[in-house]
Design an enzyme around this catalytic site. Structure first.
Site, PDB file in Angstrom:
ATOM      1  N   GLU A 274      11.387 -28.914   0.151  1.00 56.18           N
ATOM      2  CA  GLU A 274      12.805 -28.553   0.103  1.00 56.18           C
ATOM      3  C   GLU A 274      13.470 -29.282  -1.052  1.00 56.18           C
ATOM      4  OE1 GLU A 274      14.917 -29.364   3.709  1.00 56.18           O
ATOM      5  OE2 GLU A 274      13.482 -28.299   4.984  1.00 56.18           O
ATOM      6  N   GLU A 328      23.958 -20.931   6.748  1.00 54.53           N
ATOM      7  CA  GLU A 328      23.642 -20.754   8.167  1.00 54.53           C
ATOM      8  C   GLU A 328      24.737 -21.391   9.026  1.00 54.53           C
ATOM      9  OE1 GLU A 328      19.305 -21.570   8.957  1.00 54.53           O
ATOM     10  OE2 GLU A 328      19.376 -22.054   6.808  1.00 54.53           O
ATOM     11  N   LYS A 331      24.201 -24.149  12.169  1.00 51.59           N
ATOM     12  CA  LYS A 331      23.670 -25.494  11.987  1.00 51.59           C
ATOM     13  C   LYS A 331      24.756 -26.501  12.345  1.00 51.59           C
ATOM     14  CE  LYS A 331      20.476 -26.461   9.164  1.00 51.59           C
ATOM     15  NZ  LYS A 331      19.683 -26.847   7.986  1.00 51.59           N
ATOM     16  N   GLU A 337      25.726 -28.894   5.834  1.00 48.07           N
ATOM     17  CA  GLU A 337      24.576 -28.335   6.537  1.00 48.07           C
ATOM     18  C   GLU A 337      24.633 -26.812   6.633  1.00 48.07           C
ATOM     19  OE1 GLU A 337      21.623 -29.705   7.874  1.00 48.07           O
ATOM     20  OE2 GLU A 337      22.326 -31.114   6.367  1.00 48.07           O
TER      21      GLU A 337
END
Length: 474
Positions: A274, A328, A331, A337
Site C-alpha cells: 500500500e 470508502e 471506514k 480513512e
C-alpha cells in the site's frame, strides 16, 4: 489500508511471474469495499483499467469479486483475512481445504500471482497470538498451493511501517525491526520469503511520515516533487551509508532494507502493498487534499515505472499497490480513512492519474490551487456532536464509552458540575467528546470520530464557567 496514528488508500505492481527470470512490470490498485454505495464489481474493474491499472488486490477471497477479476484480464491478488490465520496455522488439512475451495477454480489462470496472508498482522497488539502463527499459516498455504499445482503463486504478508522500532526512518540506515517481533516473527518470516523467492510487502505512506515530521521534512520531498525554485535542490544525506535521497518514499523503503539486513536477510526482495495520499481529511489532518494526492500518485507511478530503484537498491523493480480504488464511506476513524480513493463511489474521478507512469505531466488538466491546509491549523480545535447525529441513544452510548476510558473526563457534566447545564445529551456529549479528544488525541484511536457522530470545529463551544478542552494541531 491501514490507519496510522504513529504511523493507518490503485496500486503500482511490478510483479515477478512464474519463473524468477520472468519479470513483468505493471501497476495495480487496492480494491477495498468498505462503502455502502460502491459500483458492482464489473464496473469497478472497468474503472481500475481506465486509470491504467493492470492488477487488483483484495483484502479477502470473496468469489463474487475474484471471479470477475479473474475474467477481466487483470492480475488479481486474493487475501486471507487475519481471523483465519490461527486455523490455517494449526492444520495443514485446513490450509489444503481453503486453497481447494477458494483458489482451485483459478488454477490455470496465470494472472493469479500472489496470495497475501493477513493484513498488517504485526500492527495489532490485541491479537498478539496471531503474530506467532503467521509464518506457520503461510507455510501451510504455500505447501497447499504446490500440492494443487499452483507453485507459481507467491505467498506473502503485509507489514506496516510500525514494524520498525519507533517507526524510525531517520536516517534510513538506522532502520531496525521492533524487538518484540524481530527474532520471534520477522526472522522466520524473512527466511520463509527467501526460501520461496517471494517478496516482503510493506505499507509505506509518505503522508504519515511527513505529517509527523513536517517541521524537518519538506512537503515536496514527501510528494516526490523537485525542490521549488529558486530554492536549492533538497537532499537527505544518510551519514550511515553516505547515500543521498531526493524523495521520502525511497528513504522509507531503504529503512526497511536496512532492517532486513540487520535481521540477517539482506537478499529478500521488497515490494509495496500500500502507498498513496489522502484527498481530504479533518481540520487537524493537514496536507490531506486532492492536489497533493494527485501529485503524489502521479509522481510515484512515474518513479516506480522508471525502474530507478532506491539509493540502496538501484534498479530495484518491485510489485507495488496504490491505495485505493474508491473513497470508502464506511471506514471508521479520522476523515482521511474515507478519502484515499482515485474514484468517488459514483465512478467519477477524484483526479486524473495514469498508473502506467507514462503520461506526460503537462498533459494533465490543471489541479486545484495550493490548499490552505498544507500546514497545521493555526489555532485551537474542539470536538462536538455533529449536526447529523440525530440518534440520541447512539450519542449517549458513545459518551458512556468515552467516560469508561477515563471517568474523570465526565465529572464536569455530572449534576453540580460546571458543564451540567444545559442538561441535554448533545451538550453533555459535546463536552465529553472534546475532553476525550484532548486527552487521547496523540493515541491510536483517539480521534474526533465517535462512530461518526462527532465533528471538529474551530468555534469554541465553551459557555460561562464551562470551559471545553481543545486540541492544537502541531
Amino acid at each position: 489500508m491501514a490507519m496510522a496514528s504513529f504511523r493507518l488508500p490503485l496500486q503500482l505492481l511490478l510483479v515477478v511471474g512464474a519463473a524468477a527470470s520472468e519479470t513483468a512490470h505493471f501497476l495495480g490498485v487496492n480494491y477495498g469495499r468498505l462503502g455502502d454505495d460502491l459500483p458492482p464489481p464489473h464496473r469497478a474493474l472497468e474503472l481500475a483499467r481506465s486509470a491504467g491499472a493492470a492488477a487488483v488486490r483484495f483484502y479477502d477471497s470473496n468469489a463474487t469479486f475474484l471471479s470477475p477479476a479473474a475474467a477481466s484480464g487483470l492480475v488479481f491478488v486474493p487475501g486471507v483475512p487475519n481471523e483465519l490465520i490461527p486455523s490455517l496455522a494449526a492444520s495443514r488439512r485446513a490450509a489444503d481445504e481453503w486453497v481447494a475451495a477458494t483458489l482451485l477454480p483459478f488454477r490455470r489462470n496465470r494472472r493469479l500471482r500472489y496470495l497475501f496472508v493477513g493484513n498488517e498482522v504485526l500492527s495489532d497488539p490485541t491479537t498478539k497470538s496471531r503474530w506467532f502463527q503467521l509464518v506457520s499459516a503461510m507455510a501451510n498455504l504455500e505447501r497447499a498451493l504446490r500440492r494443487h499445482g499452483m507453485r507459481r503463486v507467491k505467498v506473502s504478508t503485509t507489514l506496516g511501517m510500525d514494524a520498525l522500532d519507533g517507526q524510525n526512518v531517520f536516517p534510513p540506515s538506522a532502520g531496525v525491526f521492533r524487538p518484540d517481533i524481530a527474532d520471534a516473527v520477522v526472522r522466520p518470516l524473512l527466511a520463509f520469503l527467501e526460501r520461496t523467492d517471494s517478496y516482503l510487502f510493506v505499507d509505506a505512506y509518505t503522508y504519515f511520515t511527513w505529517s509527523a515530521n513536517h517541521t524537518i521534512v519538506p512537503l515536496h520531498y514527501a510528494l516526490l516533487e523537485p525542490s521549488p525554485s529558486p530554492s536549492p535542490a533538497y537532499q537527505y544525506h544518510d551519514p550511515g551509508t553516505g547515500l543521498s535521497y531526493t524523495n521520502l518514499l525511497d528513504h522509507m523503503l531503504d529503512a526497511v532494507v536496512a532492517a532486513m539486513c540487520r535481521a540477517g536477510h539482506c537478499g529478500v526482495r521488497l515490494a509495496l502493498a500500500e502507498t498513496g495520499w489522502p484527498n481530504a481529511g479533518d481540520l487537524d489532518q493537514f496536507g490531506a487534499n486532492a492536489r497533493n494526492a494527485a501529485t503524489y500518485n502521479r509522481n510515484m507511478a512515474r518513479h516506480l515505472a522508471s525502474g530507478a530503484g532506491t539509493p540502496r537498491r538501484p534498479g530495484m523493480r518491485m510489485p507495488a499497490f496504490v491505495f485505493a480504488l474508491f473513497n470508502e464511506d464506511l471506514k471508521t476513524g479520522p476523515a482521511t480513512e474515507r478519502h484515499w480513493g482515485l474514484f468517488h463511489p459514483n465512478g467519477s474521478a477524484v483526479y486524473e492519474v495514469d498508473l502506467t507512469g507514462r503520461r506526460p505531466p503537462a498533459s494533465y488538466p490543471p489541479l486545484p490551487p495550493p490548499a490552505t491546509n498544507d500546514a497545521p491549523y493555526p489555532g485551537k480545535l474542539w470536538c462536538v456532536v455533529g449536526a447529523a447525529a440525530a440518534n440520541e441513544t447512539a450519542v449517549r452510548e458513545q459518551m458512556e464509552a468515552a467516560c469508561a476510558d477515563e471517568a474523570a473526563l465526565c465529572a464536569p457534566v455530572r449534576a453540580g458540575g460546571e458543564c451540567y447545564l444545559p442538561n441535554t445529551v448533545a451538550a453533555h456529549a459535546s463536552y465529553v467528546f472534546s475532553a476525550h479528544w484532548n486527552k487521547f488525541s496523540k493515541v491510536y484511536g483517539g480521534w474526533c470520530y465517535f462512530a461518526g457522530l462527532a465533528m471538529e470545529t474551530t468555534t469554541d463551544p465553551s459557555h460561562g464557567s464551562c470551559k471545553f478542552p481543545s486540541v492544537t494541531p502541531s
